[in-house]
Scaffold this motif. Structure first.
Motif, PDB file in Angstrom:
ATOM      1  N   LEU A  33       0.826  -1.208   0.000  1.00 23.81           N
ATOM      2  CA  LEU A  33       0.000   0.000   0.000  1.00 23.81           C
ATOM      3  C   LEU A  33       0.860   1.259   0.000  1.00 23.81           C
ATOM      4  N   ARG A  34       2.001   1.227   0.698  1.00 20.77           N
ATOM      5  CA  ARG A  34       2.911   2.381   0.675  1.00 20.77           C
ATOM      6  C   ARG A  34       3.415   2.641  -0.744  1.00 20.77           C
ATOM      7  N   ARG A  35       3.805   1.558  -1.436  1.00 17.79           N
ATOM      8  CA  ARG A  35       4.278   1.710  -2.822  1.00 17.79           C
ATOM      9  C   ARG A  35       3.167   2.261  -3.713  1.00 17.79           C
ATOM     10  N   GLN A  36       1.948   1.776  -3.495  1.00 17.32           N
ATOM     11  CA  GLN A  36       0.811   2.239  -4.292  1.00 17.32           C
ATOM     12  C   GLN A  36       0.550   3.724  -4.037  1.00 17.32           C
ATOM     13  N   VAL A  37       0.603   4.146  -2.786  1.00 16.23           N
ATOM     14  CA  VAL A  37       0.393   5.558  -2.448  1.00 16.23           C
ATOM     15  C   VAL A  37       1.472   6.413  -3.100  1.00 16.23           C
ATOM     16  N   GLU A  38       2.727   5.971  -3.024  1.00 11.62           N
ATOM     17  CA  GLU A  38       3.826   6.711  -3.630  1.00 11.62           C
ATOM     18  C   GLU A  38       3.616   6.860  -5.139  1.00 11.62           C
ATOM     19  N   ARG A  39       3.223   5.769  -5.794  1.00 12.11           N
ATOM     20  CA  ARG A  39       2.983   5.802  -7.236  1.00 12.11           C
ATOM     21  C   ARG A  39       1.829   6.751  -7.570  1.00 12.11           C
ATOM     22  N   LEU A  40       0.764   6.693  -6.779  1.00  8.51           N
ATOM     23  CA  LEU A  40      -0.394   7.544  -7.047  1.00  8.51           C
ATOM     24  C   LEU A  40      -0.093   9.017  -6.777  1.00  8.51           C
ATOM     25  N   GLU A  41       0.750   9.286  -5.774  1.00  8.53           N
ATOM     26  CA  GLU A  41       1.135  10.673  -5.501  1.00  8.53           C
ATOM     27  C   GLU A  41       1.946  11.244  -6.666  1.00  8.53           C
ATOM     28  N   LYS A  42       2.839  10.436  -7.231  1.00 11.88           N
ATOM     29  CA  LYS A  42       3.614  10.882  -8.393  1.00 11.88           C
ATOM     30  C   LYS A  42       2.692  11.128  -9.578  1.00 11.88           C
ATOM     31  N   GLU A  43       1.752  10.231  -9.779  1.00 10.48           N
ATOM     32  CA  GLU A  43       0.798  10.375 -10.888  1.00 10.48           C
ATOM     33  C   GLU A  43      -0.043  11.639 -10.716  1.00 10.48           C
ATOM     34  N   LEU A  44      -0.479  11.908  -9.493  1.00  6.94           N
ATOM     35  CA  LEU A  44      -1.274  13.102  -9.207  1.00  6.94           C
ATOM     36  C   LEU A  44      -0.464  14.363  -9.483  1.00  6.94           C
ATOM     37  N   ALA A  45       0.798  14.381  -9.047  1.00  7.60           N
ATOM     38  CA  ALA A  45       1.654  15.545  -9.297  1.00  7.60           C
ATOM     39  C   ALA A  45       1.832  15.769 -10.797  1.00  7.60           C
ATOM     40  N   ARG A  46       2.026  14.687 -11.544  1.00  5.46           N
ATOM     41  CA  ARG A  46       2.193  14.782 -12.997  1.00  5.46           C
ATOM     42  C   ARG A  46       0.908  15.329 -13.645  1.00  5.46           C
ATOM     43  N   ASN A  47      -0.242  14.838 -13.189  1.00  4.80           N
ATOM     44  CA  ASN A  47      -1.522  15.301 -13.748  1.00  4.80           C
ATOM     45  C   ASN A  47      -1.782  16.768 -13.413  1.00  4.80           C
ATOM     46  N   LYS A  48      -1.422  17.183 -12.199  1.00  2.00           N
ATOM     47  CA  LYS A  48      -1.589  18.591 -11.819  1.00  2.00           C
ATOM     48  C   LYS A  48      -0.715  19.478 -12.698  1.00  2.00           C
ATOM     49  N   ALA A  49       0.520  19.057 -12.944  1.00  2.00           N
ATOM     50  CA  ALA A  49       1.422  19.829 -13.796  1.00  2.00           C
ATOM     51  C   ALA A  49       0.864  19.917 -15.216  1.00  2.00           C
ATOM     52  N   ALA A  50       0.324  18.816 -15.716  1.00  7.18           N
ATOM     53  CA  ALA A  50      -0.248  18.808 -17.063  1.00  7.18           C
ATOM     54  C   ALA A  50      -1.441  19.752 -17.149  1.00  7.18           C
ATOM     55  N   LEU A  51      -2.266  19.775 -16.118  1.00  4.68           N
ATOM     56  CA  LEU A  51      -3.418  20.680 -16.116  1.00  4.68           C
ATOM     57  C   LEU A  51      -2.964  22.138 -16.073  1.00  4.68           C
TER      58      LEU A  51
END
Length: 69
Positions: A33-51
């Motif tokens: 779950l920690r790895r999943q949270v880390e991956r999702l946080e990176k994905e969220l940051a990338r999506n925010k930057a794209a927006l």
């Protein structure tokens, strides 16, 4: 005969407590779950930057469009 005596135990033993996860299994699940949270946080940051980039591009295109009129 064959019935457990009060205070005695059956042949199978007490067994795990219902709803309780074994310690190593819980630790493995936590790590997963920690790895999943880390991956999702990176994905969220990338999506925010794209927006943010998309918003800036939209603003630039709007300014260009208004200048063409």
């Amino acid at each position: 005969m064959g019935e457990p005596v009060e205070g005695g135990s059956d042949a199978a033993g007490p067994g795990p407590v219902p709803g309780e996860i074994e310690r190593p299994a819980a630790e493995a699940e936590n790590e997963k779950l920690r790895r999943q949270v880390e991956r999702l946080e990176k994905e969220l940051a990338r999506n925010k930057a794209a927006l943010e980039v998309r918003g800036k591009a939209s603003t630039i295109l709007e300014v260009i469009s208004e200048g063409a009129d």
